[in-house]
Design a protein around this motif. Structure first.
Motif, short mmCIF file in Angstrom:
data_model
loop_
_atom_site.label_atom_id
_atom_site.label_comp_id
_atom_site.label_asym_id
_atom_site.label_seq_id
_atom_site.Cartn_x
_atom_site.Cartn_y
_atom_site.Cartn_z
N LYS A 1 41.84 -131.80 101.66
CA LYS A 1 40.86 -130.71 101.63
C LYS A 1 41.40 -129.52 100.83
O LYS A 1 40.68 -128.94 100.00
CB LYS A 1 40.55 -130.28 103.06
N LYS A 2 42.67 -129.18 101.04
CA LYS A 2 43.26 -128.02 100.37
C LYS A 2 43.36 -128.23 98.86
O LYS A 2 43.25 -127.29 98.07
CB LYS A 2 44.63 -127.71 100.97
N THR A 3 43.56 -129.49 98.46
CA THR A 3 43.61 -129.79 97.02
C THR A 3 42.23 -129.57 96.39
O THR A 3 42.13 -128.99 95.30
CB THR A 3 44.09 -131.23 96.79
N VAL A 4 41.19 -130.01 97.07
CA VAL A 4 39.83 -129.77 96.56
C VAL A 4 39.53 -128.27 96.55
O VAL A 4 38.92 -127.76 95.60
CB VAL A 4 38.78 -130.55 97.39
N GLU A 5 39.96 -127.56 97.59
CA GLU A 5 39.76 -126.09 97.62
C GLU A 5 40.38 -125.44 96.39
O GLU A 5 39.80 -124.53 95.80
CB GLU A 5 40.38 -125.51 98.90
N LYS A 6 41.57 -125.90 96.00
CA LYS A 6 42.24 -125.34 94.82
C LYS A 6 41.45 -125.67 93.55
O LYS A 6 41.32 -124.83 92.64
CB LYS A 6 43.66 -125.92 94.72
N MET A 7 40.86 -126.87 93.49
CA MET A 7 40.03 -127.24 92.34
C MET A 7 38.78 -126.35 92.27
O MET A 7 38.33 -125.95 91.19
CB MET A 7 39.63 -128.71 92.44
N ILE A 8 38.22 -126.02 93.43
CA ILE A 8 37.05 -125.13 93.49
C ILE A 8 37.45 -123.73 93.01
O ILE A 8 36.76 -123.11 92.18
CB ILE A 8 36.50 -125.07 94.93
N GLN A 9 38.56 -123.25 93.52
CA GLN A 9 39.03 -121.90 93.24
C GLN A 9 39.37 -121.70 91.76
O GLN A 9 38.99 -120.70 91.14
CB GLN A 9 40.26 -121.63 94.12
#
Length: 272
Positions: free
Chosen positions: A157-165
């Motif tokens: 989840k945190k990896t996807v959050e970084k991609m979003i950010q």
């Protein structure tokens, strides 16, 4: 039924690919097996772990074999430095070769992200869960290493959050794949592990199954799928390989099966 495709090149190197990723024609990628390398003994034969007690030249030769099989340049590889945490790093062309043909300053990283072509993200495994991510719209890729600790910390989840950010990824566009790793069938854990999951998850009953006497079977595939759905990925865009590394120890290295003395497989992905 397996949801990854098994491939074998003319040199006898066996590796696995993800159908949904193949269809995009945006990436070269694969997950290696233990078959087709030069290592001997406990590391026979396609060992891709530099942190094992295998000979360094054997591991280097094995990387030459797997990169050839995937039609990649060994110079493009970028290695993480996996420590079962949730630290994530964005890498670029300047990081190519770190960990294999030059010294690496990438420390304590369990997930890598890039939007640059010809940067081959590389993580290694022997029962832990490889998580491949591809945003085909923004053209961003990521790889995460999720053992039980990383899974409990929701590294996917945190990896996807970084991609979003960083790249404005829309999770609904994202493709994900959960690669060969230890399955619920083989992964017995104790109360202490489940306590860590209860800190971050409210739905542990979906992937934790009690055996009694303080022992549980843990489904890391479902747990990681849950965190990906939580951040907004569509279930239909998440491929679970359904391949247990311990059940299939004739094809894969298994840390648990081999009691720690074993080789490593690699997950590799590069934007074309």
């Amino acid at each position: 039924m397996y949801n990854f495709i098994e491939n074998k090149n003319t040199d006898g190197v066996v590796f696995f690919t993800i159908p949904s990723f193949e269809k995009t024609k945006l990436v070269k990628h694969g997950f290696s097996s233990k078959i087709g390398g030069v290592s001997k003994g406990s590391y026979e034969s396609l060992n891709l772990g530099f942190k094992t007690n295998d000979l360094k030249e054997n591991v280097e030769n094995n990387y030459k074999k797997i990169t050839k099989a995937l039609d990649l340049s060994i110079q493009n590889l970028v290695f993480s430095d996996q420590v079962h945490k949730d630290h994530i790093k964005i890498v670029t062309k300047k990081d190519c070769g770190k960990g294999i043909i030059k010294e690496s300053d990438i420390k304590e990283i369990d997930a890598l992200i890039t939007n640059e072509k010809n940067v081959a993200l590389t993580t290694v495994f022997a029962d832990c869960v490889p998580i491949f991510l591809l945003d085909p719209v923004k053209k961003v890729i990521a790889l995460a290493h999720a053992g039980w600790r990383g899974t409990a910390l929701k590294i996917a989840k945190k990896t996807v959050e970084k991609m979003i950010q960083v790249y404005q990824t829309n999770p609904k566009d994202c493709l994900a794949a959960i690669g060969p790793s230890i399955g619920r069938c083989c992964y017995e854990v104790d109360e202490g592990v489940i306590k860590e999951f209860n800190k971050e998850f409210t739905n542990v009953d979906e992937f934790v199954f009690s055996k009694g006497n303080g022992k549980y079977m843990l489904d890391l595939w479902k747990a990681n799928q849950s965190t990906l759905k939580e951040i907004g990925l569509l279930e239909r865009n998440i491929t679970i390989s359904n391949i247990c590394s311990m059940c299939n120890s004739e094809i894969f290295f298994s840390y648990r099966k081999d009691e720690g003395i074993t080789g490593r497989m690699a997950a590799i992905i590069e934007l074309e």
